[in-house]
Design an enzyme around this catalytic site. Structure first.
Site, PDB file in Angstrom:
ATOM      1  N   GLU A 268      61.343  96.818 113.182  1.00 28.66           N
ATOM      2  CA  GLU A 268      61.974  95.610 113.662  1.00 28.66           C
ATOM      3  C   GLU A 268      62.474  94.738 112.572  1.00 28.66           C
ATOM      4  O   GLU A 268      62.423  93.554 112.973  1.00 28.66           O
ATOM      5  CB  GLU A 268      61.182  95.294 114.730  1.00 28.66           C
ATOM      6  CG  GLU A 268      59.772  94.577 114.012  1.00 28.66           C
ATOM      7  CD  GLU A 268      58.536  95.343 114.119  1.00 28.66           C
ATOM      8  OE1 GLU A 268      57.617  94.823 113.856  1.00 28.66           O
ATOM      9  OE2 GLU A 268      58.712  96.542 114.089  1.00 28.66           O
ATOM     10  N   HIS A 292      61.855  98.831 122.575  1.00 34.34           N
ATOM     11  CA  HIS A 292      60.771  98.456 121.854  1.00 34.34           C
ATOM     12  C   HIS A 292      61.006  97.587 120.552  1.00 34.34           C
ATOM     13  O   HIS A 292      60.715  96.307 120.566  1.00 34.34           O
ATOM     14  CB  HIS A 292      59.890  99.486 121.440  1.00 34.34           C
ATOM     15  CG  HIS A 292      58.427  99.268 120.508  1.00 34.34           C
ATOM     16  ND1 HIS A 292      57.378  98.906 121.324  1.00 34.34           N
ATOM     17  CD2 HIS A 292      58.341  98.827 119.475  1.00 34.34           C
ATOM     18  CE1 HIS A 292      56.383  98.638 120.455  1.00 34.34           C
ATOM     19  NE2 HIS A 292      56.963  98.544 119.459  1.00 34.34           N
ATOM     20  N   GLU A 293      62.144  97.775 119.889  1.00 34.63           N
ATOM     21  CA  GLU A 293      62.451  97.462 118.493  1.00 34.63           C
ATOM     22  C   GLU A 293      63.047  95.844 119.196  1.00 34.63           C
ATOM     23  O   GLU A 293      62.870  94.929 118.321  1.00 34.63           O
ATOM     24  CB  GLU A 293      63.105  98.324 117.578  1.00 34.63           C
ATOM     25  CG  GLU A 293      62.671  99.241 117.313  1.00 34.63           C
ATOM     26  CD  GLU A 293      61.131  99.334 116.833  1.00 34.63           C
ATOM     27  OE1 GLU A 293      61.020  98.303 116.095  1.00 34.63           O
ATOM     28  OE2 GLU A 293      60.332 100.279 116.935  1.00 34.63           O
ATOM     29  N   HIS A 296      60.735  93.120 119.974  1.00 36.00           N
ATOM     30  CA  HIS A 296      60.043  92.629 118.799  1.00 36.00           C
ATOM     31  C   HIS A 296      60.859  91.291 118.109  1.00 36.00           C
ATOM     32  O   HIS A 296      60.185  90.568 117.509  1.00 36.00           O
ATOM     33  CB  HIS A 296      59.976  93.677 117.417  1.00 36.00           C
ATOM     34  CG  HIS A 296      58.559  94.423 117.319  1.00 36.00           C
ATOM     35  ND1 HIS A 296      57.367  93.596 117.581  1.00 36.00           N
ATOM     36  CD2 HIS A 296      58.387  95.561 117.462  1.00 36.00           C
ATOM     37  CE1 HIS A 296      56.348  94.755 117.193  1.00 36.00           C
ATOM     38  NE2 HIS A 296      57.023  95.888 117.452  1.00 36.00           N
ATOM     39  N   ASP A 372      46.964 100.393 106.248  1.00 32.79           N
ATOM     40  CA  ASP A 372      47.754 101.636 106.453  1.00 32.79           C
ATOM     41  C   ASP A 372      46.913 102.703 107.340  1.00 32.79           C
ATOM     42  O   ASP A 372      47.103 103.260 108.021  1.00 32.79           O
ATOM     43  CB  ASP A 372      48.031 102.341 105.270  1.00 32.79           C
ATOM     44  CG  ASP A 372      49.522 101.435 104.888  1.00 32.79           C
ATOM     45  OD1 ASP A 372      50.426 100.800 105.703  1.00 32.79           O
ATOM     46  OD2 ASP A 372      49.817 101.343 103.552  1.00 32.79           O
ATOM     47  N   TYR A 380      48.909  98.933 120.007  1.00 36.05           N
ATOM     48  CA  TYR A 380      50.099  99.086 120.973  1.00 36.05           C
ATOM     49  C   TYR A 380      49.488  99.508 122.536  1.00 36.05           C
ATOM     50  O   TYR A 380      49.821  98.541 123.306  1.00 36.05           O
ATOM     51  CB  TYR A 380      50.820 100.061 120.616  1.00 36.05           C
ATOM     52  CG  TYR A 380      51.642 100.169 119.341  1.00 36.05           C
ATOM     53  CD1 TYR A 380      52.767  99.982 119.334  1.00 36.05           C
ATOM     54  CD2 TYR A 380      51.019 100.328 118.122  1.00 36.05           C
ATOM     55  CE1 TYR A 380      53.557 100.042 117.983  1.00 36.05           C
ATOM     56  CE2 TYR A 380      51.530 100.355 116.927  1.00 36.05           C
ATOM     57  CZ  TYR A 380      52.998 100.195 116.790  1.00 36.05           C
ATOM     58  OH  TYR A 380      53.299 100.062 115.739  1.00 36.05           O
TER      59      TYR A 380
END
Length: 607
Positions: A268, A292-293, A296, A372, A380
């Site tokens: 995003e 979704h993006e 954001h 990471d 989510y």
């Protein structure tokens, strides 16, 4: 609240603005940077500043034009090395100074992927892209690499003149490079304060085409037609998002479709969302990643989690908003169906980690944990499930949207913790405190595994998937002739994804069953990457040797971690495929994104 993933003490000082001059060198695979950071003291008589760096060469430091002493502290296995700057004069509370740092990236910077011409669609020019989330901006420039600090930025970036540069900012013109007539300088400005992980850049043979008043689709020309078709509904989604939660503050919403090695579905980056080419299904069926993006832009970019331990605040709210947009585009039954699919994704993630793994907590402790390695669909989907459950508890979609809109207005341009969010929830629903008090907050937030309560879902679109998956699970070999292509006649691509997800949660099917499935449904030929990925996993788990080459092909032709890691893990767990999986990885690792390569190597127990 200290950020365990950063050295830079955000309680001592904060960065307000960064003025960048970058020079991209494809021959040496480095970026030379001159960074001017405007910082503000938060305490009196501050004598030292600490910034995050990783694999950077620091060449010179000055403060307000005076040369300053600096040293690199003890290196940490994944956090990098603190840059400790001794100030030539003490910094007082509220005072601002400009810190100038000259630096150079390493060719192995984990934020940057340098692609040779043959790794691009056009095969003629090299290509560079960045991915700073979560803690990789420190491998491009020294910074306070924590989401708790937000700043504006201006950048001038010098690149070979036949290439185009784009950034997570508004384009502010371009000029010939006065120092080298074979190069060009692109200028960018980001006037809305952002955290370091949202700095992004790309350099390549890019072309753009407008698909709406605020949106240009950028990619290599070979992918342009397909991308323009796939993402034609972007403005419609943007308008729906604005209807739900208020005005879009970033001016542009451009899309960049990257080469296949990009490790995520989307990123995003403000003004320029990065997108994987695995979304190019040809029928817009995977375009909800764009919803979704877009979401954001409010949840994450405007209101930001203060540390990565609170990542669910970014992602849970974004999934919630994405599904509200899905509901406006395709109806409430579809929103409910996607919500149910998310619960299955959460079950899959919990199964992968193990139900007692603390990384399945909604708010995990990330002290001495590489962010990471903690990444998964848990923040989510567990985050979404909590919000969906609260929506049902507190009065339905309209009531809960009122809360979300208010939350975004109150915390706009700020950073938040789970505690801040919960306090605000209680103050907004002050007439429903006794309902909120009955929520098992500890079970939701601090307990590993599945949530303590499952929300209720409308099953209309799911029932057909459940019935068909049940038929396959219960079928004996002599029943297999009862399946035919007709089974899928009225089942959408989203329902096919759900069907395969359900089958993946069961005991592995016999080989006879997946062979018959291929005969009647021909999943091997499907272009939709979400269907293909689940189908290949199902076959590998059934130990069908014929699909090993297809699974290895998908694992290597694209580098989206959501697909690549589970495929490699499943192949490794299949004795007949293990050696080939390892040798294929070793052959291809040099072409992978640095973060993907590091994590797949761990999955395959390769040094």
């Amino acid at each position: 609240m200290a950020d365990p993933s950063s050295f830079a003490s955000a309680d001592q000082f904060i960065t307000r603005h960064i003025n960048l001059k970058l020079c991209v060198d494809f021959d040496c695979r480095v970026i030379r940077a001159s960074s001017s950071l405007t910082v503000r003291g938060l305490h009196d008589s501050l004598s030292q500043l600490i910034f995050d760096t990783k694999d950077l060469t620091i060449k010179k430091v000055s403060v307000n034009g005076q040369e300053a002493k600096y040293s690199l502290g003890t290196s940490h296995k994944f956090k990098g090395t603190p840059l400790e700057i001794t100030l030539p004069f003490p910094l007082t509370r509220g005072q601002e100074i400009v810190v100038d740092i000259s630096s150079e990236t390493s060719p192995k910077s984990s934020a940057l992927q340098w692609l040779k011409p043959e790794q691009t669609a056009g095969k003629i020019h090299p290509y560079l892209f960045s991915q700073c989330q979560a803690t990789h901006c420190r491998t491009i420039i020294p910074c306070q690499d924590t989401p708790s600090v937000k700043f504006t930025y201006y950048c001038q970036i010098s690149v070979p003149k036949e290439l185009v540069a784009l950034m997570s900012a508004l384009h502010d013109g371009e000029i010939s490079d006065p120092d080298d007539n074979s190069r060009k300088i692109y200028r960018f400005k980001q006037n809305v304060p952002i955290p370091s992980y949202l700095i992004a850049l790309v350099v390549g043979a890019l072309e753009g085409r407008s698909v709406g008043p605020r949106t240009t689709v950028w990619t290599e020309k070979e992918l342009l037609e397909a991308s323009v078709y796939e993402f034609a509904e972007t403005e419609k989604m943007l308008k729906y998002a604005e209807d739900l939660v208020g005005p879009y503050v970033w001016e542009r919403y451009d899309l960049l479709i990257l080469p296949p090695s990009f490790p995520y579905g989307g990123m995003e980056n403000p003004c320029l969302t990065f997108v994987t080419p695995t979304l190019l299904a040809g029928d817009r069926s995977l375009a909800s990643v764009i919803a979704h993006e877009i979401s954001h832009s409010w949840t994450g970019n405007l209101v930001t989690n203060r540390t990565w331990e609170n990542f669910w605040l970014n992602e849970g709210h974004t999934v919630y908003l994405e599904r509200r947009i899905d509901g406006l585009l395709h109806g409430e039954e579809f929103r409910q169906f996607k919500a149910l699919g998310g619960w299955k994704e959460l079950q899959n993630a919990v199964n992968t980690f193990g139900a007692s793994n603390v990384l399945t907590n909604l708010v995990p402790n990330l002290h001495e944990v590489d962010v990471d390695e903690a990444f998964s669909s848990v923040p989510y989907e567990k985050g979404f499930a909590l919000l969906f459950y609260l929506e049902q508890l507190l009065g339905g979609p309209a009531v809960f949207l009122g809360f979300l809109k208010n939350y975004l207005q109150v915390f706009a341009y700020k950073t938040v913790t789970t505690e801040d969010w919960k306090k605000f929830l209680y103050s907004y629903f002050k007439d429903k405190v006794e309902i909120l008090d009955k929520v098992d907050w500890d079970g939701w937030m601090n307990t590993p595994g599945m949530p303590p309560v499952q929300p209720k879902y409308d099953m209309t679109l799911a029932n057909a998937c459940i019935a068909l998956s049940k038929r396959w699970v219960e079928a004996k070999e002599c029943d297999l002739s009862s399946f035919s292509a007709e089974d899928l006649k009225d089942i959408s691509s989203h329902q096919r994804i759900e069907l395969l997800t359900l089958l993946l949660l069961q005991e592995p099917l016999p080989v006879s069953h997946v062979k018959r499935m291929q005969e009647v449904y021909n999943f091997n030929e499907v272009k939709n990457s979400e269907i293909r990925f689940r189908w290949l996993r199902l076959c590998i788990r059934a130990k069908w040797e014929e699909v090993i080459p297809l699974a290895l092909k998908m694992a290597t032709e694209q580098g989206r971690m959501k697909f690549t890691r589970p495929l490699y893990r499943d192949l490794y767990n299949f004795d007949k495929a293990r050696d080939e999986a390892v040798s294929t990885f070793l052959k291809n690792r040099a072409y992978m994104h640095p973060v993907t390569e590091m994590l797949v190597a761990k999955d395959l127990h390769v040094n």
